[in-house]
Design a protein around this motif. Structure first.
Motif, short mmCIF file in Angstrom:
data_model
loop_
_atom_site.label_atom_id
_atom_site.label_comp_id
_atom_site.label_asym_id
_atom_site.label_seq_id
_atom_site.Cartn_x
_atom_site.Cartn_y
_atom_site.Cartn_z
N ARG A 33 0.71 -1.37 0.12
CA ARG A 33 -0.02 0.15 -0.15
C ARG A 33 0.85 1.16 -0.13
O ARG A 33 2.07 1.12 0.75
CB ARG A 33 -0.87 0.11 1.32
N GLY A 34 0.44 2.17 -0.74
CA GLY A 34 1.04 3.50 -0.76
C GLY A 34 2.39 3.57 -1.55
O GLY A 34 3.31 4.49 -1.63
N ARG A 35 2.46 2.34 -2.48
CA ARG A 35 3.77 2.48 -3.27
C ARG A 35 4.00 3.48 -4.26
O ARG A 35 4.72 3.92 -4.45
CB ARG A 35 3.89 1.18 -4.31
N ARG A 36 2.59 4.34 -4.57
CA ARG A 36 2.83 5.50 -5.44
C ARG A 36 3.62 6.50 -4.86
O ARG A 36 4.31 7.44 -5.11
CB ARG A 36 1.64 5.89 -6.05
N VAL A 37 3.05 6.76 -3.42
CA VAL A 37 3.79 7.76 -2.72
C VAL A 37 5.05 7.44 -2.34
O VAL A 37 5.88 8.49 -2.35
CB VAL A 37 2.91 7.94 -1.42
N PHE A 38 5.50 6.32 -2.02
CA PHE A 38 6.71 5.94 -1.82
C PHE A 38 7.66 6.01 -3.12
O PHE A 38 8.92 6.64 -2.81
CB PHE A 38 7.01 4.50 -1.17
N ARG A 39 7.33 5.89 -4.10
CA ARG A 39 7.97 5.90 -5.21
C ARG A 39 8.17 7.62 -5.65
O ARG A 39 9.57 7.85 -6.15
CB ARG A 39 7.14 5.50 -6.72
N GLY A 40 7.20 8.32 -5.28
CA GLY A 40 7.59 9.94 -5.39
C GLY A 40 8.48 10.34 -4.33
O GLY A 40 9.40 11.10 -4.84
N VAL A 41 8.30 9.82 -3.03
CA VAL A 41 9.34 10.42 -2.23
C VAL A 41 10.82 10.01 -2.45
O VAL A 41 11.74 10.71 -2.15
CB VAL A 41 8.90 9.97 -0.68
N LEU A 42 10.86 8.76 -2.87
CA LEU A 42 12.24 8.12 -3.20
C LEU A 42 12.97 8.75 -4.30
O LEU A 42 14.16 8.61 -4.46
CB LEU A 42 12.17 6.63 -3.21
N LEU A 43 12.24 9.38 -5.03
CA LEU A 43 12.72 10.28 -6.15
C LEU A 43 13.50 11.76 -5.92
O LEU A 43 14.16 12.05 -6.72
CB LEU A 43 11.81 10.40 -7.34
#
Length: 298
Positions: A104-114
């Motif tokens: 869950r929240g993989r899209r948010v994590f992907r944005g933060v990790l960028l």
């Protein structure tokens, strides 16, 4: 008596293409080709940045560079390049595998990790200079708290730890783009293959080694080669964090050319070092092009 207007001469496709490419080609010559050729020619002259004039010396500058600390600089450049390529690859691949699952929240994590990838290199350098500070750095505070070290360490001022600190800082800035590239590759792996292998009794590790890795072999090779080439000529993080020190233990080709030219005022030896550096880079670029062509054909 009425005479028809003269027929306008139409420009051909080839001439139109030339007109379109002329501004870009002129910019390329002015910004890239002329400075590059000028720097390579300087390698064969004895020339100072503060004394006018120059004298042709042939291959003397190249011989002096090879007889000096060239091999030590090459070794340190390779240590930095390999370390700052392998470590972000491992981190990026692990995060890509995690984001490729249904968490869950993989899209948010992907944005933060960028975010680290978007931060300018100089800002990254000052951030990690603060983290590794010997007096009030976060690294010393955390490591002392968990009992790893007994007293604060001067990470950037110690020959034994400076290179590792620079590699860690570069890893933080590099892993996001590797993560994105590998994640895009993971999303192209057919799920049917994993389902069939799971039915046949293959575990997670077996499916990873037999299906995922072979399918990503091309993109893994390209990502590693590109990162290797970029790190081989990296400058800003190394120079801001250590300036090539302490005692030259983090000196690479990029920092050495800068120091020789703009602090030693010796353009001839800087040009010779840059020439040798470019030859090695050309070998890496040829390998990258060959690998790319092989990937397209397959």
């Amino acid at each position: 008596m009425y005479s028809p207007p003269p027929e306008r001469r139409r420009i051909g496709d080839g001439a139109f293409a030339v007109v379109l490419t002329l501004p870009g080609f002129a910019l390329l010559v002015a910004v890239v080709l002329y400075p590059l050729i000028s720097a390579l020619v300087t390698a064969f002259f004895e020339q100072s940045l503060v004394i006018p004039g120059r004298e042709f010396v042939g291959f003397d500058n190249i011989r002096d560079v090879l007889a000096g600390d060239f091999w030590q600089i090459l070794r340190q450049t390779m240590v930095f390049t390999v370390g700052s390529t392998a470590l972000p690859f491992v981190v990026g691949f692990g995060l890509a595998l995690a984001l490729n699952t249904g968490i869950r929240g993989r899209r948010v994590f992907r944005g933060v990790l960028l975010v680290p990838w978007l931060v300018p290199g100089v800002v990254v350098s000052f951030l990690w200079m603060w983290i590794f500070n010997a007096n009030y750095g976060v690294a010393n505070g955390v490591l002392e708290t968990i009992g790893v070290i007994d007293e604060p360490q001067a990470w950037l001022a110690s020959p034994g730890t400076a290179m590792a600190a620079v590699i860690i800082a570069k890893t933080w800035a590099s892993f996001p783009w590797m993560m994105v590239m590998l994640l895009a590759g993971l999303q192209t792996v057919p799920s049917d293959l994993h389902e069939a292998a799971e039915v046949d009794g293959a575990g997670t590790v077996r499916r990873f080694s037999s299906i995922t890795v072979p399918h990503l072999k091309g993109i893994i090779g390209l990502v590693l080669l590109l990162e290797f080439i970029w790190n081989f000529q990296h400058f800003d993080i190394i120079y801001v964090l250590t300036g090539g020190g302490p005692a030259g233990t983090t000196q690479t080709f990029a920092t050495s050319v800068y120091e020789t030219a703009f602090r030693g005022f010796d353009l001839g030896h800087a040009g010779a070092l840059g020439l040798l550096w470019m030859v090695i880079l050309l070998v890496l670029v040829v390998i990258y092009v060959r690998f790319s062509e092989r990937g397209e054909q397959s």
